[in-house]
Design an enzyme around this catalytic site. Structure first.
Site, PDB file in Angstrom:
ATOM      1  N   GLU A 180       0.819  -1.211   0.000  1.00  0.00           N
ATOM      2  CA  GLU A 180       0.000   0.000   0.000  1.00  0.00           C
ATOM      3  C   GLU A 180       0.857   1.268   0.000  1.00  0.00           C
ATOM      4  OE1 GLU A 180      -4.083  -1.542   2.190  1.00  0.00           O
ATOM      5  OE2 GLU A 180      -2.633  -0.414   3.379  1.00  0.00           O
ATOM      6  N   GLU A 223      -6.413  -7.617  -0.539  1.00  0.00           N
ATOM      7  CA  GLU A 223      -6.945  -7.477   0.820  1.00  0.00           C
ATOM      8  C   GLU A 223      -8.405  -7.060   0.767  1.00  0.00           C
ATOM      9  OE1 GLU A 223      -4.995  -4.873   3.552  1.00  0.00           O
ATOM     10  OE2 GLU A 223      -2.979  -5.461   2.927  1.00  0.00           O
ATOM     11  N   TRP A 280     -10.060   0.693  11.788  1.00  0.00           N
ATOM     12  CA  TRP A 280      -9.528   2.044  11.649  1.00  0.00           C
ATOM     13  C   TRP A 280     -10.610   3.108  11.460  1.00  0.00           C
ATOM     14  CZ3 TRP A 280     -11.267   2.733   6.726  1.00  0.00           C
ATOM     15  CH2 TRP A 280     -11.270   1.621   5.875  1.00  0.00           C
ATOM     16  N   GLU A 298      -3.884  -3.669  15.045  1.00  0.00           N
ATOM     17  CA  GLU A 298      -4.922  -4.275  14.207  1.00  0.00           C
ATOM     18  C   GLU A 298      -5.543  -5.514  14.859  1.00  0.00           C
ATOM     19  OE1 GLU A 298      -3.884  -3.099   9.674  1.00  0.00           O
ATOM     20  OE2 GLU A 298      -2.471  -4.504  10.568  1.00  0.00           O
ATOM     21  N   LYS A 299      -5.467  -5.601  16.161  1.00  0.00           N
ATOM     22  CA  LYS A 299      -5.977  -6.800  16.828  1.00  0.00           C
ATOM     23  C   LYS A 299      -7.496  -6.926  16.719  1.00  0.00           C
ATOM     24  CE  LYS A 299      -5.933  -4.694  21.485  1.00  0.00           C
ATOM     25  NZ  LYS A 299      -5.306  -3.409  21.074  1.00  0.00           N
TER      26      LYS A 299
END
Length: 698
Positions: A161, A320, A328, A368-369
């Site tokens: 990205e 993805e 987010w 990012e859990k």
């Protein structure tokens, strides 16, 4: 025409059939090694046949300068290969290790105020740093040399990205690189002055050393528009140059492996010029995350159609997306039942031959859990994992039935998207901050879908002028070459829809003089003298009624002259004191052998649905699906040589849809068929094969 790399697609592992690739990012370095065997076993249960590894593993692969540790990755790749799971190997350069930034803090980004962007997240490096490039290329070389003969690796995933967090850098490295970029683009400083209009506000430049990045100039001031537009172009090019350096080094060592990097194409604005970048990858890859709310499916379909346009209808890779919630947004909504399968099938219907997620196993720690994954915190005994397995089986079946190698069928109408117009309309000194290029195309895509018409979405450099009809939605920048394409297309018999805010400026963001739309007034047959911004401030005009029942918001044109060859289809109804009552709102002009409609206001999805049927009649346009059921999104993939056709039917509504169907579906998710009668629930999809079975009565 700019040359593009030839399309090359990752090939199956030895003795495996060609299949839709299915899997996701795999981060085994986040877990103890005893978990790896369970991962591989569950991947087999889910039908996973590919994973991307080592995307953010630089510190694990190179724990100290000059010290490499590939043993752990060797063991992971060996386990995957023995299970028949292929690997896309990442260059691992997306984020630097702390030893590098500690030793060389000069590789760190600076924001527009000059503040350092410190380590603590990701992508905190300068694309123009020669030091960072040297270290990144050393890692690329070490990886490529070590894995060049590994049979489990089927391709390369370079970076990650690009520009997501480091699109703009304002450091001295960036300043020098921007100066060099301007020298290459303009050759002389006089040409820069002309392009940027530096006579305004005494901004004249004497030499290239006076060119600065668009650093902080105060809270209530306006950056030079030409300079800012060029900095966005430069920033895309700077990141592309970094990617190409990695790509070229790796390709030299592993010439037989195709190379890609993941784009971030959506309807909501862009980071880079992805059409330009699309020429530099062996196959286009994209990351896409759903838009919460009622536009979920339509926005996904629009974005996928644009990726297909960037890929020029070659197979592309969904690198993805999410099984459910992301992490987010202010509110991270879960996906509803059925949407995991439905969303993936929608991407496939628009040309994706690979369906991958971030990520395989949901993280236990880190930022990012709470981002969903194929294997969630709840483990395999979960609806998410059951849906992941269902999707794996559906993709296996479609592969066996021959979907791989088919392409998205050409739609009857093309919607044109332009990154340059998007960037130019982002400036803070425009007629309305509520109007951007990207605010218009999705409305057209959705309105056409409401009328039963699927549209292709094409970058402006693609062949939109080969379609029966095309839409230029707020394409603010039209250079001379594209203006001439418009003239040639319509005069040769094309049917063109043009909206407000189109053809306003050239590629330097210099306004075409003489009235709007300056560069193509002759084609549309009207002349607008002024914009009509609308808003909610007290006493301001906040909407305009049209005499066909539609309502305009945000922006309209003051059209004061109409050519004899043009017909007014709809007019504004407004209070007398506004001076707008009776002015043209929608016109159709005959130009050569074709016709051009001009929509002089932002009608939104609803207003377009009201207005388009009459416009189709005025323009002598008939569409096979026009008047069909807008409750269904119908997408076709076809094999040109054999005539084999796969038809995807998606429910666009929040209620059950019933339809007659010939034949049994290959895939029926939240749907059922009984004796030729089909039911598709909300979030449901049906996939059919061949001409006979594709004759659904909608």
């Amino acid at each position: 025409m700019v040359d593009s790399r030839s399309h090359r697609w990752p090939q199956p592992l030895k003795e495996q059939p060609s299949r839709i690739w299915y899997g996701g990012d795999y981060n085994p370095d986040q877990w103890p090694e005893e978990v790896w065997d369970e991962d591989v076993e569950l991947m087999g249960e889910a039908g996973v046949n590919v994973v991307s590894v080592a995307i953010f593993s630089w510190s694990k692969l190179q724990p100290r300068e000059g010290i490499y540790d590939f043993d752990w990755l060797d063991r992971v790749i060996d386990k995957l290969g023995k299970a028949g799971i292929a690997v896309l190997l990442a260059s691992a350069t997306a984020s630097p290790p702390l030893w590098l930034t500690q030793e060389h803090p000069e590789v760190l980004l600076r924001n527009e105020r000059g503040d350092v962007i410190w380590p603590g997240a990701r992508q905190h490096w300068r694309p123009t740093s020669p030091i960072y490039r040297d270290y990144a290329l050393q890692l690329c070389r070490a990886l490529a040399e070590h894995y060049k003969d590994n049979p489990t690796i089927v391709g390369w995933h370079i970076g990650n990205e690009y520009g997501c967090h480091n699109r703009f850098d304002y450091s001295d490295d960036a300043m020098r690189a921007f100066q060099d970029w301007c020298k290459q683009r303009y050759q002389t400083i006089d040409a820069v002055n002309e392009a940027w209009g530096t006579a305004f506000w005494s901004q004249h430049l004497d030499n290239f050393t006076q060119i600065l990045p668009p650093r902080y100039i105060g809270d209530f001031n306006f950056m030079n528009p030409g300079k800012l537009l060029d900095y966005k172009r430069f920033s895309s090019d700077a990141l592309k140059a970094f990617y190409m350096a990695e790509r070229d080094l790796i390709q030299e060592i592993t010439p037989d492996l195709p190379i890609t990097t993941n784009f971030m194409v959506s309807s909501l604005g862009s980071t880079l010029d992805y059409d330009d970048w699309g020429r530099e990858v062996d196959f286009v890859s994209n990351d896409h995350y759903f838009s919460p709310g009622e536009q979920h499916l339509d926005e996904l379909a629009y974005s996928s159609a644009l990726v297909d346009g960037i890929s020029r209808k070659e197979p592309w890779w969904l690198m993805e997306h999410s099984t459910s919630a992301v992490n987010w947004r202010p509110i991270n909504y879960r996906k509803e039942p059925g949407q995991l399968v439905r969303d993936s099938m929608a991407h496939v219907s628009f040309g994706a031959d690979a369906v991958c997620y971030f990520q395989w196993r949901q993280s236990q720690a880190g930022a990012e859990k709470f981002h969903s994954a194929m294997l969630p915190h709840a483990g395999k005994d979960s609806q998410v994992f059951r849906d992941v397995c269902e999707l794996g089986e559906d993709l296996r079946l479609l592969s066996e039935e021959g979907l791989v190698g088919t392409t998205l069928a050409k739609a009857p109408i093309a919607i044109v998207q332009d990154y340059q117009s998007e960037w130019a309309t982002e400036h803070t000194a425009t007629p309305s901050q509520h109007v951007r290029h990207w605010t218009e195309p999705l409305d057209w895509f959705r309105a056409l879908a409401d009328l039963g018409i699927r549209a292709d979405v094409l970058p402006i450099s693609a062949a939109w002028d080969t379609y029966q009809a095309a839409v230029l939605p707020a394409v603010y920048i039209l250079d001379e070459a594209n203006s001439q394409r418009v003239r040639d297309y319509v005069s040769g018999g094309g049917k063109l829809f043009v909206t407000y805010y189109t053809g306003i400026s050239d590629e330097r963001d210099h306004v075409w003089l003489g009235g709007y739309p300056g560069s193509i007034r002759d084609v549309v047959g009207i002349r607008s003298e002024e914009f009509i911004p609308m808003g909610s401030d007290e006493g301001a005009l906040n909407y305009l009624q049209l005499d066909n029942g539609a309502v305009a918001h945000d922006m309209a044109d003051v059209i004061t002259s109409v050519a004899a060859s043009a017909r007014v289809v709809a007019s504004f109804q407004a209070p007398k004191h506004t001076g707008l009552n009776g002015l043209p709102a929608i016109t159709v002009n005959t130009f050569g052998e074709g016709k051009a409609a001009y929509v002089a206001c932002k009608l939104g999805r609803e207003g377009l649905v009201l207005s388009l049927p009459e416009l189709f009649t005025e323009m002598d346009l008939t569409f096979e699906q026009a008047g069909g059921n807008g409750d269904i999104l119908r997408v076709e993939r076809e094999q040109q040589e054999t005539g084999t056709k796969f038809v995807f039917l998606f429910n666009r509504c929040d209620h059950e849809i019933e339809l007659d169907l010939a034949g049994e579906p290959l895939v029926a998710s939240l749907a059922g068929v009984d004796d030729g009668h089909a039911r598709i629930d909300p979030n449901g999809v049906i996939v059919l094969k061949d001409e006979k079975e594709a004759s659904a009565s909608l």
